[in-house]
Design an enzyme around this catalytic site. Structure first.
Site, PDB file in Angstrom:
ATOM      1  CE  LYS A 117      -4.485  -1.369   1.759  1.00 30.73           C
ATOM      2  NZ  LYS A 117      -5.521  -1.104   2.752  1.00 30.73           N
ATOM      3  CE  LYS A 199      -8.936 -10.551  -2.575  1.00 32.20           C
ATOM      4  NZ  LYS A 199      -8.664 -10.354  -1.160  1.00 32.20           N
ATOM      5  CE  LYS A 202     -13.117  -2.836  -0.772  1.00 35.65           C
ATOM      6  NZ  LYS A 202     -13.874  -3.275   0.373  1.00 35.65           N
TER       7      LYS A 202
END
Ligand code: TRP
Length: 333
Positions: A117, A199, A202
């Site tokens: 991140k 994966k 969203k």
């Protein structure tokens, strides 16, 4: 004498960041909902976690509402389970401080999600992003759950929560239960429709890569028609056919058919027809959820009643654990 059997406790949270996807539904949320009868479940919308990346205030607020509404639309039953918004129970942030002071920089530096991140949000590598797993440990430990259903990407965070709990108990005395990960018997890992080695997420920049639970029928079918497959033909699960394998997995998960049955149902078909059939099956599954969602989100006062009642119930449990921890550390209460 009639002895009531205590149900085992389950805790899980989901972030209200972006629209929940088919991947969240088939991979995690469906399992949450299936656990409601067997376990005493507490589910929270982790709004505090979401601000570790920058949020637009207007969108953020509406996503918190819509995540609550969507969980209800999916079948979370507030009469069986506790549903609340994380920030409504202030013990989460408060316990997180106690735990922070008992967590080492070194162990936190190993967290792979932080590394990913911080690379992705290089302009905002904030301290909260780093200490995020400590807040997650607080979410969990406050409720003394036996099990925490988590996906593979959160396993490392659950392990550190266990480490933090064990250490705290050792230093100050027994306060926390050591939670076990809950690995569901079923649950599909849904991959991106555009890059099936990744994966489904969203937060993907490519809107065709994921299907939102609230996408309309035409959008869902269009996204499946555009799904990446391969140039070989042949509809079966195989490591060198990640796109086709993903679509088979999705179809099996929504229809409840086995992978074998799905393979034989589609054998001999072209990819075009196959992708259309998967799209239609997904659209059929999601349509009633979307309809329920539209009804729930219209009635804000009922929604508010549910999440406030949930927070009141959650806080009773959380406050008890929190004060016990404070007392053990030596605070004057
Ligand atoms: N970090 C989790 C995620 O992004 C969400 C989360 C927050 C969570 N607190 C939790 C999950 C506690 C399980 C238990 O998916």
């Amino acid at each position: 004498m009639c002895e009531e059997v205590q149900k085992k406790k389950v805790l899980s949270c989901i972030q209200p960041s972006g629209m929940l996807t088919l991947g969240n539904y088939l991979g995690a949320l469906k399992n949450w909902l299936n656990m409601q009868d067997e376990f005493d479940c507490t589910f929270a919308v982790a709004d505090l976690h979401a601000i570790t990346v920058r949020q637009d205030p207007v969108k953020f607020r509406s996503q918190i509402y819509s995540t609550c509404a969507l969980l209800l639309a999916l079948g979370l039953d507030p009469n069986k389970s506790t549903l609340f918004i994380q920030s409504h129970v202030p013990e989460h942030a408060a316990l997180s401080w106690l735990l922070s002071c008992n967590t080492q920089l070194g162990e936190m530096s190993r967290m792979t999600q932080f590394k990913d991140k911080s690379a992705k949000h290089a302009d905002n590598v904030n301290v909260g992003l780093f200490s995020y797993p400590v807040l997650m440990a607080a979410d969990i430990l406050l409720y003394k759950p036996d099990f925490v259903p988590v996906g593979a990407d959160q396993k490392q965070h659950l392990e550190i929560a266990r480490d933090i709990a064990e250490r705290f108990n050792r230093i100050y005395g027994e306060v926390f239960t050591i939670p076990e990960p809950y690995i569901a018997k079923t649950g599909a890992k849904v991959m991106s429709l555009q890059d099936p080695d990744k994966k489904m997420s969203k937060s993907d920049d490519n809107l065709n890569a994921y299907v939102a639970i609230l996408d309309d029928r035409d959008t869902i079918i269009r996204k499946f028609k555009r799904a990446v497959t391969d140039s070989e033909g042949g509809i079966y699960v195989s490591e060198d056919k990640p796109g086709v394998s993903n679509l088979i997995g999705i179809y099996s998960a929504v229809t409840g058919k086995t992978v074998k049955d799905t393979e034989s149902e589609f054998s001999g078909l072209g990819y075009g027809d196959f992708k259309l059939a998967v799209g239609e099956a997904v659209a059929d599954e999601l349509a009633p959820i979307k309809q329920r969602y539209e009804e729930i989100i219209k009635d804000k006062s009922e929604l508010e009643r549910i999440y406030k009642e949930g927070a009141a119930r959650a806080e009773k449990v959380a406050a008890k654990t929190y004060f016990k921890a404070m007392k053990k550390v030596g605070f004057v209460l």
